[in-house]
Design a protein around this motif. Structure first.
Motif, PDB file in Angstrom:
ATOM      1  N   ASN A  58       9.449  62.922  12.488  1.00  0.00           N
ATOM      2  CA  ASN A  58       9.756  62.346  13.477  1.00  0.00           C
ATOM      3  C   ASN A  58       8.695  61.581  14.270  1.00  0.00           C
ATOM      4  O   ASN A  58       7.860  62.068  14.964  1.00  0.00           O
ATOM      5  N   GLN A  59       8.669  60.407  14.173  1.00  0.00           N
ATOM      6  CA  GLN A  59       7.525  59.652  14.435  1.00  0.00           C
ATOM      7  C   GLN A  59       7.551  59.528  16.054  1.00  0.00           C
ATOM      8  O   GLN A  59       6.409  59.466  16.747  1.00  0.00           O
ATOM      9  N   SER A  60       8.712  59.379  16.566  1.00  0.00           N
ATOM     10  CA  SER A  60       8.620  59.416  18.055  1.00  0.00           C
ATOM     11  C   SER A  60       8.021  60.691  18.630  1.00  0.00           C
ATOM     12  O   SER A  60       7.481  60.733  19.613  1.00  0.00           O
ATOM     13  N   LYS A  61       7.974  61.793  18.132  1.00  0.00           N
ATOM     14  CA  LYS A  61       7.524  63.158  18.348  1.00  0.00           C
ATOM     15  C   LYS A  61       5.971  62.874  17.917  1.00  0.00           C
ATOM     16  O   LYS A  61       5.204  63.603  18.895  1.00  0.00           O
ATOM     17  N   ASN A 116      11.926  73.063  15.309  1.00  0.00           N
ATOM     18  CA  ASN A 116      12.182  72.686  16.876  1.00  0.00           C
ATOM     19  C   ASN A 116      11.211  73.062  17.771  1.00  0.00           C
ATOM     20  O   ASN A 116      11.621  73.599  18.975  1.00  0.00           O
TER      21      ASN A 116
END
Length: 309
Positions: free
Chosen positions: A81-84, A64
């Protein structure tokens, strides 16, 4: 003391107090800790806010920590995590000093001397050889120490144990013998390679599930970790379960792999006869970061269940 003098003293005291309150205080330097890396001892921020991480994108994200830059191959990792990932800048391969500089990183993590020499001029840079991060638990502990994230590392390891237990229960229910041996093999530009446990391809997931590398591949594992082999030598390197990938196919059947599967020597292998040869997609088995290894637990379990139907 006259009233006038008292008023003057009072005004002076108020002015001094206001001056103390509103005078900007110097910003304390960010706390750091010494970390011994391949490029020497580096003073690393205790709580980095803007990290550039090439090969180690998944390891940093698993703890994280905010990543602002990485490389194209790592950004293509389907398990992140694709949004990140969409918010992370591709800094090129090799890393572009100009691209990294624009991101204003407070920590850069590299894997080779060439990138390191350029990046050290920009921000604290830690060079980590690939061999340092090949095993799941050791890798989590290593990056937890680097990034001061012991609690986050422990949480991820706990989620990994839970995921492992779930897939082990599926294997037990299907009565699949986890005392069986396994091997991982890959066709690269018409050359066949056998791997140990440190180059992913599902090997770490298989070990976590309780399977063992075949004895010949244990020797490969304790040596360089991989070995180019010939089709003729395959009987020596075979295993009860053989996991095969191809880095050359690009979504199509690899001609070299097809040719090998037609070879009488290939057909004579025990795993082939038992239908225990498992082909898996390269783009999902190449990655070895914590997210990939955790996801591969289910991938290999699904494949084992299918092979034993």
């Amino acid at each position: 003391m006259s009233k006038k003098l008292r008023r003057i003293c009072s005004s002076l005291l108020i002015a001094v107090a206001l001056l103390v309150i509103f005078t900007p205080r110097p910003v304390a330097a960010a706390a750091t800790h010494a970390f011994k890396a391949a490029n020497g001892t580096v003073q690393v921020p205790d709580h980095p806010k803007r990290v550039v991480a090439g090969l180690y994108l998944g390891q940093v994200m698993a703890l994280n920590v905010h990543v602002v830059g990485s490389t194209q191959l790592e950004l293509a990792n389907p398990f992140l995590n694709q949004s990140k990932v969409k918010k992370i800048t591709d800094v090129g391969t090799p890393m572009s000093a100009e691209a990294v500089l624009k991101l204003k990183p407070d920590l850069i993590i590299t894997s080779n001397d060439s990138d390191t020499k350029k990046m050290e001029k920009i921000a604290p840079t830690v060079e980590i050889p690939y061999q340092k991060t090949q095993q799941f638990t050791a890798s989590m502990n290593y990056f937890a120490k680097l990034l001061k994230r012991p609690k986050q590392a422990q949480a991820f390891k706990q989620s990994f144990r839970a995921a492992t237990k779930k897939q082990v229960n599926r294997l037990k229910a299907a009565k699949i013998n986890r005392n069986s041996s396994f091997g991982v093999y890959e066709m690269q530009s018409s050359k066949l390679y056998a791997y140990g446990s440190g180059f992913s391809r599902g090997a770490q997931a298989m070990l976590a599930l309780g399977f063992k590398l075949s004895k010949p591949l244990q020797k490969v594992d304790s040596g360089a970790g991989f070995k180019e082999i010939s089709v003729e030598s395959l009987p020596k390197y075979q295993a009860d379960y053989m996991f095969v990938t191809s880095s050359s196919a690009k979504g199509h059947q690899d001609p070299a792999l097809v040719a090998m599967q037609k070879n009488p020597i290939w057909k004579s292998l025990t795993a082939v006869k038992n239908k225990h040869v498992i082909e898996l997609p390269f783009n999902k088995m190449y990655y070895y970061d914590p997210f990939a290894t955790r996801a591969q637990l289910k991938l290999v379990t699904d494949a084992l269940l299918k092979a034993n139907q």
